[in-house]
Design a protein around this motif. Structure first.
Motif, PDB file in Angstrom:
ATOM      1  N   PHE A 237       0.852  -1.191   0.000  1.00  0.00           N
ATOM      2  CA  PHE A 237       0.000   0.000   0.000  1.00  0.00           C
ATOM      3  C   PHE A 237       0.885   1.238   0.000  1.00  0.00           C
ATOM      4  N   GLY A 261      -3.019  -1.406  -2.338  1.00  0.00           N
ATOM      5  CA  GLY A 261      -3.949  -0.381  -1.875  1.00  0.00           C
ATOM      6  C   GLY A 261      -3.388   0.998  -2.126  1.00  0.00           C
ATOM      7  N   LEU A 277      -6.418  -2.698   6.250  1.00  0.00           N
ATOM      8  CA  LEU A 277      -5.188  -3.271   5.697  1.00  0.00           C
ATOM      9  C   LEU A 277      -4.830  -4.578   6.410  1.00  0.00           C
ATOM     10  N   THR A 290       5.172  -1.171   2.571  1.00  0.00           N
ATOM     11  CA  THR A 290       4.874   0.170   2.082  1.00  0.00           C
ATOM     12  C   THR A 290       6.168   0.934   1.858  1.00  0.00           C
TER      13      THR A 290
END
Length: 336
Positions: A237, A261, A277, A290
């Motif tokens: 994400f 995401g 998440l 991330t």
């Protein structure tokens, strides 16, 4: 904010062209206001050289990793280089020296926390005040992150960073397009251009970007991961200017992405975001990953559950970058 689709190309659907046409008068006003602010300003000379890392578009182009690399190069040359940022998204106005251990992204912004990992970093809504504070702490050179349209400091070396894939988008000034100012106007104040591509093998389209005949240096750079992604299934994400670039880079590095995401740039993650998440990762039996910029915006309790995947800006010709930095420092030396 998320980049509207009609910002991305010169063509597109007729509805996009209509929206751009309707917003064009507002673009004229925005461009005029930016030009007037720059023209009317009386820049402060802080007494030390200022290197500006900026761009001409809204959204991510890789400015902060470039600033990190330049801070490191200057430090390696023996100079006390400090970073200066507005601290976008933070609650503190400054001048404040960023403590990467004590401060949070909610206080100082995410990008200053990353800069503070490689050099002393300051945030200040009033850039001259921030510059004076850095000078008082024995800074010998300032690296100004995202300041090309900020006229309050005198700059000795201004870099404009360009995303080599998206370029100038629709080539329209905000809000009709992604430009902060017309390309020709912005490049006229630049001393060098840095074109960021997805990797070392992707060469910039200099002619397509209108840079083939530019009379200032044009450097090629890219974001390179500093480590391999974790093994196993991953849910990635990101809340950066262009999240897809992060996902593409993970795929290119061999990551096994089960889901992704996307969030808006500088997105402040809520508890609800984190729970969603976590549920997504559990459903896919995956780990969360991330960007470093997103990771510093996560609550401390969540950071332990998420892997940050660091990248750095690498240059095809680092000697050319070093030459520009050395020339600037030599020209600013006492007695010159």
């Amino acid at each position: 904010m998320r980049e509207p689709v009609f910002w991305r190309t010169d063509g597109g659907r007729s509805s996009g062209r209509v929206v751009r046409a309707l917003l064009t008068p507002l673009s004229w006003i925005y461009g005029w206001a930016t030009a007037r602010r720059i023209r009317k300003a009386e820049p402060l000379d802080p007494g030390i050289p200022v290197v500006c890392i900026g761009n001409l578009t809204l959204g991510g182009t890789g400015k902060t990793p470039v600033a990190q690399t330049i801070l490191t190069r200057l430090s390696d040359m023996g100079y006390r280089a400090h970073a200066l940022s507005r601290g976008y998204g933070g609650t503190l106005k400054g001048p404040v020296r960023v403590d990467p251990v004590a401060h949070t992204a909610r206080e100082v912004g995410d990008e200053p926390l990353l800069l503070a990992r490689v050099a002393p970093a300051w945030i200040s809504h009033d850039r001259p005040a921030g510059a004076r504070a850095a000078v008082a702490e024995t800074a010998e050179v300032l690296v100004l992150d995202d300041g090309h349209q900020n006229p309050t400091l005198r700059k000795q070396l201004s870099f404009v960073v360009i995303d080599g894939e998206t370029g100038w988008g629709a080539n329209k000034v905000f809000p009709a397009g992604p430009l902060r100012e017309p390309v020709a106007v912005g490049l006229a104040r630049a001393d060098a251009v840095i074109v960021m591509t997805r990797n070392a093998d992707t060469l910039p389209d200099y002619r397509g970007l209108g840079l083939a005949d530019l009379e200032i240096p044009v450097l090629h750079a890219w974001l390179a991961p500093t480590q391999r992604p974790p093994r196993g299934s991953l849910v990635a994400f990101a809340g950066i200017g262009r999240p897809q670039k992060f996902f593409d880079a993970l795929n290119a590095a061999g990551a096994d992405l089960s889901e992704t995401g996307q969030f808006a740039d500088h997105h402040p993650y809520s508890k609800g975001d984190l729970k969603r998440l976590q549920r997504l990762a559990k459903a896919h039996k995956s780990a969360l990953i991330t960007t470093e910029k997103d990771w510093v915006r996560l609550p401390a309790a969540m950071q332990a559950e998420v892997t940050a995947w660091p990248v750095r800006a690498e240059f095809a010709n680092p000697a050319a970058l070093d030459g520009l930095l050395r020339d600037m420092m030599d020209a600013s030396a006492p007695g010159r």
